[in-house]
Design a protein around this motif. Structure first.
Motif, PDB file in Angstrom:
ATOM      1  N   ASN A 263       0.830  -1.214   0.000  1.00  0.00           N
ATOM      2  CA  ASN A 263       0.000   0.000   0.000  1.00  0.00           C
ATOM      3  C   ASN A 263       0.858   1.254   0.000  1.00  0.00           C
ATOM      4  O   ASN A 263       0.546   2.225  -0.691  1.00  0.00           O
ATOM      5  CB  ASN A 263      -0.907   0.033   1.234  1.00  0.00           C
ATOM      6  CG  ASN A 263      -2.134  -0.837   1.051  1.00  0.00           C
ATOM      7  OD1 ASN A 263      -2.474  -1.223  -0.056  1.00  0.00           O
ATOM      8  ND2 ASN A 263      -2.791  -1.147   2.153  1.00  0.00           N
ATOM      9  N   GLU A 266       2.161   1.780  -3.394  1.00  0.00           N
ATOM     10  CA  GLU A 266       1.087   2.184  -4.321  1.00  0.00           C
ATOM     11  C   GLU A 266       0.637   3.624  -4.072  1.00  0.00           C
ATOM     12  O   GLU A 266       0.067   4.265  -4.933  1.00  0.00           O
ATOM     13  CB  GLU A 266      -0.109   1.225  -4.198  1.00  0.00           C
ATOM     14  CG  GLU A 266       0.170  -0.126  -4.849  1.00  0.00           C
ATOM     15  CD  GLU A 266      -0.849  -1.195  -4.496  1.00  0.00           C
ATOM     16  OE1 GLU A 266      -0.743  -2.298  -5.056  1.00  0.00           O
ATOM     17  OE2 GLU A 266      -1.734  -0.946  -3.655  1.00  0.00           O
ATOM     18  N   LYS A 312      -8.785   2.390  -5.036  1.00  0.00           N
ATOM     19  CA  LYS A 312      -8.042   2.072  -6.269  1.00  0.00           C
ATOM     20  C   LYS A 312      -8.961   1.372  -7.266  1.00  0.00           C
ATOM     21  O   LYS A 312      -9.802   0.563  -6.857  1.00  0.00           O
ATOM     22  CB  LYS A 312      -6.879   1.132  -5.931  1.00  0.00           C
ATOM     23  CG  LYS A 312      -5.904   1.759  -4.972  1.00  0.00           C
ATOM     24  CD  LYS A 312      -4.919   0.764  -4.407  1.00  0.00           C
ATOM     25  CE  LYS A 312      -4.197   1.371  -3.215  1.00  0.00           C
ATOM     26  NZ  LYS A 312      -3.477   0.372  -2.427  1.00  0.00           N
ATOM     27  N   GLY A 319      -6.727  -5.853   1.771  1.00  0.00           N
ATOM     28  CA  GLY A 319      -5.374  -5.842   2.340  1.00  0.00           C
ATOM     29  C   GLY A 319      -5.362  -5.370   3.786  1.00  0.00           C
ATOM     30  O   GLY A 319      -4.861  -6.065   4.681  1.00  0.00           O
TER      31      GLY A 319
HETATM   32 MG   LIG Z   1      -3.667  -2.989  -0.581  1.00  0.00          MG
END
Ligand SMILES: [Mg+2]
Ligand SMILES: Nc1ncnc2c1ncn2[C@@H]1O[C@H](COP(=O)(O)OP(=O)(O)O)[C@@H](O)[C@H]1O
Length: 354
Positions: A263, A266, A312, A319
């Protein structure tokens, strides 16, 4: 002749008076004396609490530290306590400090006689730490109950879907139609999502053994998995107290930290930095994963960890659910701080095994 002389009595009274004054002056709670809302006295703690020097507070209006929406209620409480001469019960209020910050406070007031004057004494206690703990607990309960519901739904939905899949396979044997394969693929995706949800929301279903884990070592190895993604990202590893161990389910933990680091990466769209820190005291191991990425809007912070919450386009939103449930299952704490456009820090605390 032995006995106490009047001088000595006066001295003792003087000393006692000074002692009582000191008790109030250096009390850990903030004590304010006011008359007709006008502040006459504030003790030492008050300067920290209100973040202003005494001179700036004394002479001010006691109502000004309350939010305007509470003014009427506070006035009524003070008037009632004053006329009835009784303690007004504890309440919780948000107090505005001199620097504009707001602090969760517990307070009460009582009329006292000061010389021959009746004045109000208000006592303020900072309860922000307790409030934060309550919020965390509530969040944790909310996540746990969402997890329970999710797991219940998964069980209910998985069986009929599995049956449909079985019939679809039979159908494929007797008929050929191009849509049948597409249907089966889509069904597989749905089943996979359900399986993931079950795994992340009920980690206690996983009967992995508890083993001692050295996070300094594990975090370093985990980072290696992201080598190809670190082109524009600087990584700082501040790993102290190597060798300290935590008893836990290793795969669950590795997956959780993998999810956090993923994460963080990202969240960084161009250039940025990730900092992973580890240190411990006698009781806890503290691990932080901080990034200088996009951040989370304040109103979304409480959604983090809720299954399927994702910003996203290709996100699963599972997650963080896995992260939160894993940390909680091991008796740990997790909190998050974030500023939009500046970055996010996840702080984790795990009980150490001796
Ligand atoms: Mg994630
Ligand atoms: N480090 C982070 N920085 C900014 N936003 C984050 C970070 N970690 C999580 N989030 C937010 O939380 C959401 C949920 O994360 P997660 O459960 O891992 O699902 P996913 O990554 O599939 O979207 C993300 O979509 C993102 O909006």
């Amino acid at each position: 002749m032995t006995g106490i002389m009047p001088d000595q009595i006066n001295q003792t009274i003087g000393e006692q008076e000074e002692m009582y004054q000191n008790i109030i002056e250096y009390s850990l709670e903030t004590i304010v004396i006011h008359v007709d809302y006008n502040i006459l006295y504030i003790n030492e703690s008050g300067t920290d609490f209100f973040r202003a020097p005494k001179q700036a507070i004394i002479g001010g209006n006691i109502l000004s530290v309350f939010q305007p929406s509470s003014h009427d209620m506070i006035k009524k409480r003070i008037q009632k306590a004053m006329t009835e001469g009784v303690l007004s019960p504890l309440i919780e209020e948000k107090i505005i400090r001199a620097d504009g910050t707001v602090v969760e406070t517990e307070l009460y007031c009582r009329p006292v006689t000061y010389g021959n004057r009746k004045v109000m004494q208000s006592v303020f206690r900072d309860i922000s730490v307790r409030k934060e703990a309550e919020k965390m607990l509530k969040n944790r309960e909310k996540l746990a109950s969402v997890g329970q519901i999710a797991a219940g739904i998964v069980h209910e939905v998985k069986n009929p879907l599995t049956a449909v899949k079985g019939f679809l396979q039979l159908l494929k044997e007797s008929h050929s139609h191009p849509y049948l394969q597409t249907m089966e693929n889509e069904l597989d995706k749905a089943l996979m999502t359900l399986q993931n949800l079950l795994q992340v929301s009920k980690p206690d279903l996983q009967d992995e053994p508890l083993i001692p884990i050295d996070f300094c070592k594990e975090l370093q190895s985990l980072m290696l998995l992201f080598q190809d993604k670190l082109y524009n990202v600087e990584v700082e590893m501040d790993l102290r107290n190597p060798g300290s161990r935590i008893l836990g389910k290793k795969n669950l933990y590795l997956k959780a930290f993998f999810n956090l680091i993923k994460n963080a990466l990202e969240a960084i769209h161009e250039k940025g930095k990730i900092k992973i820190s580890h240190y411990c005291d006698n009781q806890w191991v503290y691990i932080k994963v901080a990034d200088t990425g996009v951040g989370v809007p304040e109103e979304k912070l409480s959604m983090l960890g809720t299954p399927f919450f994702s910003s996203k386009s290709d996100g699963t939103g599972l997650g963080l659910t896995q992260v939160y449930t894993t940390i909680h299952e091991h008796g740990g704490h997790i909190s998050v701080e974030s500023r939009l456009g500046e970055g996010t820090t996840f702080s984790i605390r795990l009980p150490i095994s001796h």
